[in-house]
Design a protein around this motif. Structure first.
Motif, PDB file in Angstrom:
ATOM      1  N   THR A 187       3.914  -9.921  -6.533  1.00  0.00           N
ATOM      2  CA  THR A 187       3.257  -8.949  -7.415  1.00  0.00           C
ATOM      3  C   THR A 187       1.750  -8.895  -7.187  1.00  0.00           C
ATOM      4  OG1 THR A 187       3.036 -10.600  -9.192  1.00  0.00           O
ATOM      5  CG2 THR A 187       5.039  -9.255  -9.176  1.00  0.00           C
ATOM      6  N   ASP A 191      -0.042  -3.464 -10.210  1.00  0.00           N
ATOM      7  CA  ASP A 191      -0.589  -3.528 -11.559  1.00  0.00           C
ATOM      8  C   ASP A 191       0.388  -4.299 -12.451  1.00  0.00           C
ATOM      9  OD1 ASP A 191       1.441  -1.719 -12.635  1.00  0.00           O
ATOM     10  OD2 ASP A 191       0.307  -0.081 -11.737  1.00  0.00           O
ATOM     11  N   SER A 192      -0.035  -4.620 -13.662  1.00  0.00           N
ATOM     12  CA  SER A 192       0.764  -5.506 -14.509  1.00  0.00           C
ATOM     13  C   SER A 192       2.126  -4.914 -14.847  1.00  0.00           C
ATOM     14  CB  SER A 192       0.001  -5.846 -15.795  1.00  0.00           C
ATOM     15  OG  SER A 192      -0.340  -4.662 -16.501  1.00  0.00           O
ATOM     16  N   ARG A 193       2.176  -3.607 -15.079  1.00  0.00           N
ATOM     17  CA  ARG A 193       3.452  -2.988 -15.425  1.00  0.00           C
ATOM     18  C   ARG A 193       4.428  -3.013 -14.250  1.00  0.00           C
ATOM     19  NH1 ARG A 193       4.423   3.197 -17.748  1.00  0.00           N
ATOM     20  NH2 ARG A 193       6.692   3.136 -17.670  1.00  0.00           N
ATOM     21  N   SER A 194       3.958  -2.596 -13.070  1.00  0.00           N
ATOM     22  CA  SER A 194       4.821  -2.617 -11.890  1.00  0.00           C
ATOM     23  C   SER A 194       5.224  -4.046 -11.541  1.00  0.00           C
ATOM     24  CB  SER A 194       4.101  -1.970 -10.700  1.00  0.00           C
ATOM     25  OG  SER A 194       3.841  -0.610 -10.942  1.00  0.00           O
TER      26      SER A 194
END
Length: 263
Positions: A187, A191-194
């Motif tokens: 990751t 971004d945090s959501r993805s």
């Protein structure tokens, strides 16, 4: 998919009694000689149990990526033993190591490593195509559904978001039903959501598809998706944490940074 820990605990209790997916036994890796000699791994012993998600953490230079590379046959070991299933990696030829990585190991890297001229579907099945293997359609359909790519299969990487590209990479790693998936900071470019979506897919591949995942990460939130965390420092395994949360992982990492490795 159901992310409950009850399923994970049940899976772990079953798989702990079976042969591990991968084992390091007194594994040593040394770079250079003389004054430039660096011991990256110093007698590391760790098992990666089938059907379990393990995060590997440690300070910069602790040996976590080196451990993954040695276990995956990407880097030669200097001493000790590394096994995938019953296969000992030491002594294998380059051709044998290539076959091992192609047929029995899945990889997910920080860079998505997708071929830009191929569609998502073609990227997913590429390792099988290279190996001359026909995809198991039922399994492939399950994998594609699991990572939510059914409506993106004809898109090329440039037409996909970063998170979607990494989902293609996860599906590619799963497509051949490997004995273990090694994920190196998967990751790091998201971004945090993805990132949360990709971590959820990796977690669910373990809990619902029966995969085994070993992930190198520096992120306590990412590590909290795992069933356990193995901590390295100065080339040694110094701690282990089961059923981690971001808070408990952060606390352990702070102890390592301050040199307190007890508890």
């Amino acid at each position: 998919m159901n992310p409950s820990r009850t399923t994970a605990s049940h899976a772990s209790s079953v798989t702990m009694t079976t042969r591990p997916a991968a084992v390091a036994d007194k594994l040593t890796k040394v770079y250079g000689q003389g004054e430039t000699r660096v011991v990256a791994l110093d007698g590391v012993s760790v098992e990666f149990r089938r059907g379990e998600f393990t995060a590997i953490m440690g300070p910069s230079g602790s040996g976590k990526s080196t451990l993954m590379h040695c276990m995956a046959g990407l880097d030669a070991i200097s001493g000790g033993s590394a096994r995938i299933g019953d296969l000992e990696l030491t002594g294998l030829s380059d051709k044998q190591l290539t076959r091992l990585r192609r047929d029995r190991i899945g990889f997910v890297f920080q860079a998505f490593n997708l071929l830009p001229t191929l569609t998502a579907a073609e990227n997913i099945t590429l390792p099988l195509t290279i190996a001359g293997r026909r995809p198991d359609k039922a399994w492939l359909d399950e994998v594609i559904a699991a990572v939510g790519l059914a409506d993106r299969l004809e898109h090329r990487p440039a037409q996909l978001s970063g998170g979607q590209q990494q989902r293609v990479a996860v599906a590619r790693a799963l497509a051949g039903r490997p004995e273990i998936i090694f994920a190196d900071e998967p990751t790091g470019n998201l971004d945090s959501r993805s990132g949360a979506e990709v971590l959820g897919f990796l977690r669910d591949s373990v809990r619902e598809l029966g995969q085994t995942v070993a992930m190198v990460t520096h992120d306590p939130v990412a590590a909290s998706y795992a069933d356990r965390v193995v901590f390295l420092a100065d080339g040694h395994v110094v701690d282990e944490l089961r059923e981690p949360t971001a808070a408990t992982v952060l606390d352990r990492m702070k102890r390592l940074d301050t040199g307190d490795r007890a508890g």
